[in-house]
Design a protein around this motif. Sequence first.
Motif, PDB file in Angstrom:
ATOM      1  N   UNK A   1       0.934  -1.277   0.053  1.00  0.00           N
ATOM      2  CA  UNK A   1       0.014   0.024  -0.160  1.00  0.00           C
ATOM      3  C   UNK A   1       0.887   1.347  -0.089  1.00  0.00           C
ATOM      4  N   UNK A   2       0.694   2.172  -1.131  1.00  0.00           N
ATOM      5  CA  UNK A   2       1.379   3.198  -1.061  1.00  0.00           C
ATOM      6  C   UNK A   2       1.279   4.256   0.091  1.00  0.00           C
ATOM      7  N   UNK A   3       0.251   4.165   0.733  1.00  0.00           N
ATOM      8  CA  UNK A   3      -0.275   5.111   1.897  1.00  0.00           C
ATOM      9  C   UNK A   3       0.511   4.770   3.197  1.00  0.00           C
ATOM     10  N   UNK A   4       0.899   3.671   3.302  1.00  0.00           N
ATOM     11  CA  UNK A   4       1.570   2.983   4.531  1.00  0.00           C
ATOM     12  C   UNK A   4       0.855   3.252   5.746  1.00  0.00           C
ATOM     13  N   UNK A   5       1.698   3.098   6.844  1.00  0.00           N
ATOM     14  CA  UNK A   5       0.988   3.183   8.194  1.00  0.00           C
ATOM     15  C   UNK A   5       0.346   4.394   8.154  1.00  0.00           C
ATOM     16  N   UNK A   6       0.985   5.618   7.864  1.00  0.00           N
ATOM     17  CA  UNK A   6       0.267   6.794   7.823  1.00  0.00           C
ATOM     18  C   UNK A   6      -1.222   6.887   7.298  1.00  0.00           C
TER      19      UNK A   6
END
Length: 92
Positions: A1-6
């Motif tokens: 996922x490009x958004x990651x944890x944020x």
Amino acid sequence: NEGGLFLLNEIMVDTSGPEILAALDVISTTVTETTACAFYCKQGKDRTGLVALFVLHVCGASETEIVDDYHLSDAMRKTALGAVSNELKIDY
């Protein structure tokens, strides 16, 4: 996922705000300077991690301390769930 944890955390705050607020309300109205508080979740890193982040922040923890605490929880979660999974033969 490009958004990651944020992005995951942003989504959780947007979709689980009332639940996170309820947990923080219980903690803030029941914990005193002479009491302790424990909270957990079966998987324990997402919404529970956000609650921990907010509590640590309000208590004055630095960003580094909060991040270090988050990483500690991953190792402890794997250890704790590993023992339960082995005993019950559950694959998480």
